[in-house]
Enzyme design. Structure first.
Site, short mmCIF file in Angstrom:
data_model
loop_
_atom_site.label_atom_id
_atom_site.label_comp_id
_atom_site.label_asym_id
_atom_site.label_seq_id
_atom_site.Cartn_x
_atom_site.Cartn_y
_atom_site.Cartn_z
N ASP A 115 -7.14 0.90 9.92
CA ASP A 115 -7.46 -0.11 9.03
C ASP A 115 -7.45 0.52 7.61
OD1 ASP A 115 -9.74 1.30 8.90
OD2 ASP A 115 -10.99 0.01 9.91
N SER A 116 -8.02 -0.17 6.77
CA SER A 116 -7.98 -0.07 5.35
C SER A 116 -9.14 0.73 4.71
CB SER A 116 -7.58 -1.22 4.44
OG SER A 116 -8.70 -2.29 4.55
N PHE A 127 -13.49 -2.94 5.25
CA PHE A 127 -14.65 -3.43 6.07
C PHE A 127 -15.95 -2.90 5.98
CE2 PHE A 127 -17.29 -4.46 9.57
CZ PHE A 127 -17.50 -5.84 9.29
N ASP A 186 -8.10 -5.88 18.52
CA ASP A 186 -8.92 -4.91 18.35
C ASP A 186 -10.38 -5.01 18.36
OD1 ASP A 186 -10.27 -3.40 15.61
OD2 ASP A 186 -8.88 -5.09 15.28
N CYS A 238 -12.38 -4.82 40.61
CA CYS A 238 -11.81 -3.83 39.72
C CYS A 238 -11.49 -2.63 40.35
CB CYS A 238 -12.73 -3.48 38.25
SG CYS A 238 -12.26 -2.46 37.17
N CYS A 249 -10.54 0.26 38.36
CA CYS A 249 -10.77 1.36 37.33
C CYS A 249 -11.30 2.57 38.10
CB CYS A 249 -11.33 0.89 36.13
SG CYS A 249 -13.29 1.04 36.43
N CYS A 270 -14.95 2.01 39.08
CA CYS A 270 -15.25 1.19 40.13
C CYS A 270 -14.65 1.56 41.61
CB CYS A 270 -14.76 -0.02 39.80
SG CYS A 270 -15.72 -1.12 38.53
N HIS A 279 -14.94 1.64 32.05
CA HIS A 279 -14.92 0.25 32.83
C HIS A 279 -14.31 -0.74 31.83
CE1 HIS A 279 -15.23 -3.33 35.44
NE2 HIS A 279 -16.08 -3.63 34.44
#
Length: 377
Positions: free
Chosen positions: A96-97, A100, A270, A308, A310, A313, A339
């Site tokens: 990002d720049s 923010f 994102d 799930c 993953c 899990c 997760h």
């Protein structure tokens, strides 16, 4: 092919929703879209190794220009061979720049035409971030996609403030374009602003998209406004964005926003949400959010999310993860983070499949019915 180092290839449009399936081609690999991009603010996704993030299927992550500028410094990272080598990540990166972050540190009087004056959150030292400086830092970092320096005005803002802000964002974009020295291997995206005013969103989209860039982002949303208002802004903005370029909605990561954004033609998302929630012991599951440290999980010897597959899990029970969190063991936070990121990456895979099968609206309704139950209309 494209004249840009990053380009979008359209694959299919969902007949039911209008959402689009595509491929984002980058110097460090191709990424199926719509895609959720995990955030590695300081050149690391908090608590996760690059190999772990890869194992979940992530093809692109974000890093933060402001934080890497403040520490360890963009020139040091450049000396290390760029951000990819520095953090040992061989897939795509977006930076990002820094806008923010510096706006959150600055006061209104600190925002001038030249840039934004602010004090470092680390040592209080004074700095100014300009469009030219933001691009220089990102050129040093060497990400595949870099973002223009824009003014993200707060919500709510007056109409006049938002109108002046979007004009400044366009002027700053032109300065970013003029300063960009690595257009051969880094794609510069412009950012559409306009706050919560429909006509300003349209005007900003027309101005930003009139510059021939490899991609365009929508900024200044998911900053505290109601979800329905954000959807209204997307509905009026996206039609004015090119169909042959990627569309990026910045800072969005909750399941409802991801699905509704995809329905409205967004390709990239994102958010720090999955890792931030994970560090606090909150997990996203197919049946809604779960606070894993709650007492009701003390004797649940099953996964936090039985649907799930993953690593967390497949290998550990809710009771074990709760124990780790209560004992303040960092492995518990890592498992929750693991997760959450895997959950959102898997969600986007399901979204892409639904688009390919022309049934994204049906998928949304079924997902919401399980995820929210009676809590969502």
């Amino acid at each position: 092919m494209s004249k840009f180092p990053v380009w979008y290839e359209h694959i299919h449009t969902c007949k039911q929703s209008g959402a689009r399936l595509g491929i984002l081609h980058t110097p460090h690999g191709d990424i199926k879209t719509p895609v959720f991009m995990p955030v590695g603010t300081q050149a690391t996704v908090k608590g996760m190794s690059p190999d772990e993030i890869k194992s979940m299927g992530a093809g692109i992550i974000l890093s933060n220009t402001y934080h890497l500028w403040m520490r360890p410094g963009s020139e040091l990272i450049q000396k290390a061979g760029g951000l990819h080598k520095f953090m040992n990540w061989d897939r795509a990166i977006l930076t990002d720049s820094g806008g923010f972050q510096v706006f959150s540190l600055a006061k209104p009087k600190d925002i001038v035409e030249e840039g934004v004056n602010f004090r470092s959150h680390i040592d209080g030292s004074k700095h100014i971030l300009t469009p030219e400086k933001s691009i220089q830092i990102q050129n040093h970092l060497g990400a595949d996609i870099i973002m223009a320096f824009d003014e993200c005005c707060p919500y709510p803002s007056t109409y006049q403030y938002a109108a002046n802000s979007l004009e400044r964002t366009t002027r700053w974009l032109d300065r970013c374009i003029d300063s960009h020295e690595r257009s051969n291997d880094q794609a510069l995206f412009g950012i559409i602003q306009g706050n919560m005013y429909k006509d300003l969103r349209v005007e900003s989209a027309k101005q930003i998209c009139s510059r021939d860039l490899p991609g365009y982002a929508i900024g200044g949303l998911s900053v505290g406004e109601p979800g329905e208002l954000m959807y209204e802004m997307l509905d009026v903005t996206v039609p004015h964005m090119p169909e042959d370029k990627p569309r990026y909605l910045m800072g969005v990561g909750s399941p409802d926003y991801l699905i509704e954004g995809a329905i409205r033609g967004i390709d990239m998302f994102d958010c720090v949400l999955p890792s931030r929630m994970g560090r606090h012991g909150t997990v996203l599951t197919s049946n809604g959010r779960v606070i894993a440290r709650d007492a009701k999980y003390a004797e649940k010897f099953e996964p936090l999310d039985p649907n799930c597959d993953c690593y967390a899990c497949k290998n550990f029970s809710a009771a074990y993860i709760r124990h780790l969190l209560k004992a303040k063991e960092m492995f518990g936070q890592r498992l929750c983070t693991w997760h959450n990121i895997a959950f959102l990456l898997n969600l986007m895979e399901q979204v892409r499949e639904a688009i390919a099968n022309d049934c994204l609206l049906d998928f949304r309704d079924e997902f919401f019915a399980k995820y929210y139950g009676d809590k969502k209309k």
